[in-house]
Design an enzyme around this catalytic site. Structure first.
Site, mmCIF file in Angstrom:
data_model
loop_
_atom_site.group_PDB
_atom_site.id
_atom_site.type_symbol
_atom_site.label_atom_id
_atom_site.label_comp_id
_atom_site.label_asym_id
_atom_site.label_seq_id
_atom_site.Cartn_x
_atom_site.Cartn_y
_atom_site.Cartn_z
ATOM 1 N N CYS A 191 -8.996 -9.374 -8.307
ATOM 2 C CA CYS A 191 -7.877 -9.956 -8.704
ATOM 3 C C CYS A 191 -6.842 -8.923 -8.957
ATOM 4 C CB CYS A 191 -8.016 -10.739 -10.083
ATOM 5 S SG CYS A 191 -6.660 -11.253 -10.776
ATOM 6 N N CYS A 248 -11.708 -8.643 -13.147
ATOM 7 C CA CYS A 248 -12.281 -8.758 -11.770
ATOM 8 C C CYS A 248 -11.823 -8.062 -10.502
ATOM 9 C CB CYS A 248 -12.092 -10.381 -11.640
ATOM 10 S SG CYS A 248 -12.551 -11.264 -13.197
ATOM 11 N N CYS A 297 -4.459 -8.157 -17.951
ATOM 12 C CA CYS A 297 -5.547 -8.761 -18.132
ATOM 13 C C CYS A 297 -6.616 -7.611 -18.492
ATOM 14 C CB CYS A 297 -6.098 -9.716 -16.971
ATOM 15 S SG CYS A 297 -7.309 -10.491 -17.414
ATOM 16 N N GLU A 331 4.649 -12.706 -14.776
ATOM 17 C CA GLU A 331 5.049 -13.656 -13.636
ATOM 18 C C GLU A 331 4.810 -15.011 -14.256
ATOM 19 O OE1 GLU A 331 5.777 -11.082 -9.874
ATOM 20 O OE2 GLU A 331 3.575 -11.407 -10.407
ATOM 21 N N SER A 337 -13.795 -19.878 -14.066
ATOM 22 C CA SER A 337 -13.773 -19.230 -12.869
ATOM 23 C C SER A 337 -15.050 -18.395 -12.673
ATOM 24 C CB SER A 337 -12.665 -17.884 -12.864
ATOM 25 O OG SER A 337 -11.479 -18.323 -13.151
ATOM 26 N N LEU A 338 -16.112 -19.337 -11.869
ATOM 27 C CA LEU A 338 -17.294 -19.042 -11.577
ATOM 28 C C LEU A 338 -17.691 -18.007 -10.375
ATOM 29 C CD1 LEU A 338 -20.162 -19.826 -12.940
ATOM 30 C CD2 LEU A 338 -20.265 -21.156 -10.945
ATOM 31 N N HIS A 339 -17.207 -18.149 -9.496
ATOM 32 C CA HIS A 339 -17.207 -17.351 -8.317
ATOM 33 C C HIS A 339 -18.530 -16.897 -7.812
ATOM 34 C CE1 HIS A 339 -12.809 -17.376 -8.346
ATOM 35 N NE2 HIS A 339 -12.885 -16.809 -9.816
ATOM 36 N N GLY A 361 -3.621 -12.899 -17.233
ATOM 37 C CA GLY A 361 -4.173 -12.846 -18.423
ATOM 38 C C GLY A 361 -5.156 -13.897 -18.307
ATOM 39 N N SER A 398 -7.605 -21.914 -17.939
ATOM 40 C CA SER A 398 -8.506 -21.305 -17.023
ATOM 41 C C SER A 398 -9.257 -20.255 -17.707
ATOM 42 C CB SER A 398 -7.929 -20.902 -15.631
ATOM 43 O OG SER A 398 -8.807 -20.364 -14.734
ATOM 44 N N ASN A 449 -7.243 -14.979 -1.695
ATOM 45 C CA ASN A 449 -5.827 -14.292 -1.338
ATOM 46 C C ASN A 449 -5.960 -12.996 -1.362
ATOM 47 O OD1 ASN A 449 -4.443 -17.086 -1.440
ATOM 48 N ND2 ASN A 449 -4.766 -16.962 -3.360
ATOM 49 N N CYS A 460 2.732 -22.597 -13.442
ATOM 50 C CA CYS A 460 1.582 -21.714 -13.706
ATOM 51 C C CYS A 460 2.030 -20.478 -14.590
ATOM 52 C CB CYS A 460 1.092 -20.944 -12.316
ATOM 53 S SG CYS A 460 -0.212 -19.915 -12.492
ATOM 54 N N CYS A 504 -3.059 -17.472 -6.481
ATOM 55 C CA CYS A 504 -4.158 -16.969 -7.441
ATOM 56 C C CYS A 504 -4.380 -15.640 -7.194
ATOM 57 C CB CYS A 504 -5.273 -17.744 -7.064
ATOM 58 S SG CYS A 504 -5.007 -19.688 -7.408
#
Ligand code: SAH
Length: 374
Positions: free
Chosen positions: A143, A140, A136, A116, A248-250, A191, A225, A324, A129, A367
């Site tokens: 996600c 995570c 991927c 997508e 992408s730390l989170h 990905g 990213s 999200n 995007c 996201c």
């Protein structure tokens, strides 16, 4: 840790670095440097300057249909079509929201893999995007893409074609706001771009090279990213391409990050931040720290404080993303008051911070929501 992905859902924490071996997509003009295009044209028995004509058609006029390249001899057109303009992406479905200014396209690749891309038009810019892998391997747990596992790497041209498709829609006036151009490209679709390094760098070069070699998008408008593949961040820093790095730390602590971003079991918070600061020093570009705020998981004030201490006085910007929703996940976005407190703590440390206005949630285009299901 496996080296080949089992088709289907990975076990929790399982990382997949090497994409399963599958047939490769056909070569396309957008895979090639200018010199390679001249060589490819010569191999077809045509004059090298034809490569410049083909490049102008594709990168300048956004035309990939040889039938419309009427300045080329008819016989040559057919040869070029077969050798350099295979159909790589076929649209399966398009969903729009925000009055048509956000649009998500589901693409089928030559082998049936689905990916997508999302176009987002704002008053001052239009961002594409794009996906860099089908699926991927980084797994995570919050996600949707990560939950489905890795199908395969995309080619440079498959990545570029997503941007060209958006550019065509904008040029044709199909997106509300009048004819326009793609100003920004973010590798934040499906990905892990740095796990498909070579193809992604090729795509970045095609995006930023001026026409007719490439699309002429400003490198400053391109963001790569990553979950934090430390050696690849180092390589990217040495490319001499001033693209923005998003990390992408989170979570600011290894204990939590090990579970939210499984690659952390390989490269720890301190290592990945060191790589990010090195990237900023080499490129003079502000690094963007991505942090999805997950209710009662990573949104405590003490974690904001710890994050603030880790990133203050650096060339950095913290991007908070309200989580999200994704199918089957027990997690939700933070309470508004916790989000506000998190922002305040970071500001207290003098850290530039914004809460991302996430677009496309209604169409599962935000996201972490790209799952490419029909
Ligand atoms: N693999 C790369 C590129 C994907 S970018 C990376 O992880 O950086 C997608 C961004 O959205 C990443 O920052 C990712 O962590 C974040 N994200 C994933 N799932 C999300 C969700 N459910 N809500 C908000 N952000 C999410």
């Amino acid at each position: 840790m496996s080296t080949a992905s089992p088709a289907g859902t990975p076990a929790p924490g399982q990382l997949t670095f090497v994409a399963p071996r599958r047939a490769k997509p056909a070569r396309h003009l957008a895979d090639l440097t200018m010199a390679e295009r001249r060589a490819a044209v010569a191999e077809l028995g045509e004059k090298p300057f034809r490569a410049d004509q083909l490049s102008r058609h594709y990168f300048d006029k956004l035309n990939g249909d040889v039938a419309a390249m009427t300045d080329l001899p008819a016989a040559a057109r057919e040869k070029f079509g077969a050798a350099l303009f295979p159909t790589l992406l076929t649209p399966v479905r398009e969903l729009t929201t925000d009055g048509g200014t956000t649009r998500k396209t589901l693409w089928r690749l030559f082998d049936g893999a689905l990916v997508e891309s999302v176009l987002m038009r704002y008053s001052d810019r239009t961002t594409m995007c794009v996906s860099s892998q089908a699926g991927c391997g980084m797994n995570c747990p919050f996600c949707a893409t990560g939950q489905a596992g890795l199908t395969r790497n995309m080619s440079t041209a498959e990545i570029v074609e997503q941007v060209v498709a958006g550019a065509r829609a904008l040029a044709a006036g199909e997106v509300p706001g009048g004819p326009g151009r793609v100003s920004n490209v973010v590798f934040m679709g499906m990905g892990e771009p740095l796990a498909n390094y070579k193809a992604v760098i090729g795509a970045v070069r095609r995006l930023v090279e001026p026409a007719p070699s490439g699309l002429g998008i400003s490198a400053r408008g391109v963001t790569v990213s990553t979950v934090g593949l430390v050696p690849a961040i180092g390589k990217l820093a040495a490319e001499g391409l001033p693209v923005t790095l998003a990390l992408s730390l989170h979570a600011p602590d290894d204990e939590l990050r090990d579970t939210l971003v499984p690659i952390n079991t390989r490269w720890k918070v301190a290592e990945v931040l060191a790589a990010a600061w090195d990237y900023a020093a080499k490129t003079k570009r502000r690094v963007s720290i991505e942090y999805a705020l997950i209710k009662d998981v990573n949104d405590q004030e003490w974690r904001a404080d710890l994050l603030g201490k880790l990133v203050r006085n650096k060339l950095v910007h913290v991007n908070l993303i309200p989580l999200n929703p994704t199918p089957g996940s027990k997690w939700t976005a933070s309470r508004p008051e916790d989000e506000r407190a998190f922002v305040r703590r970071l500001e207290h440390h003098g850290v530039p911070v914004t809460v991302r206005d996430t677009r496309g949630r209604e169409i599962d285009g935000a996201c972490g929501q790209l799952a490419a299901a029909e």
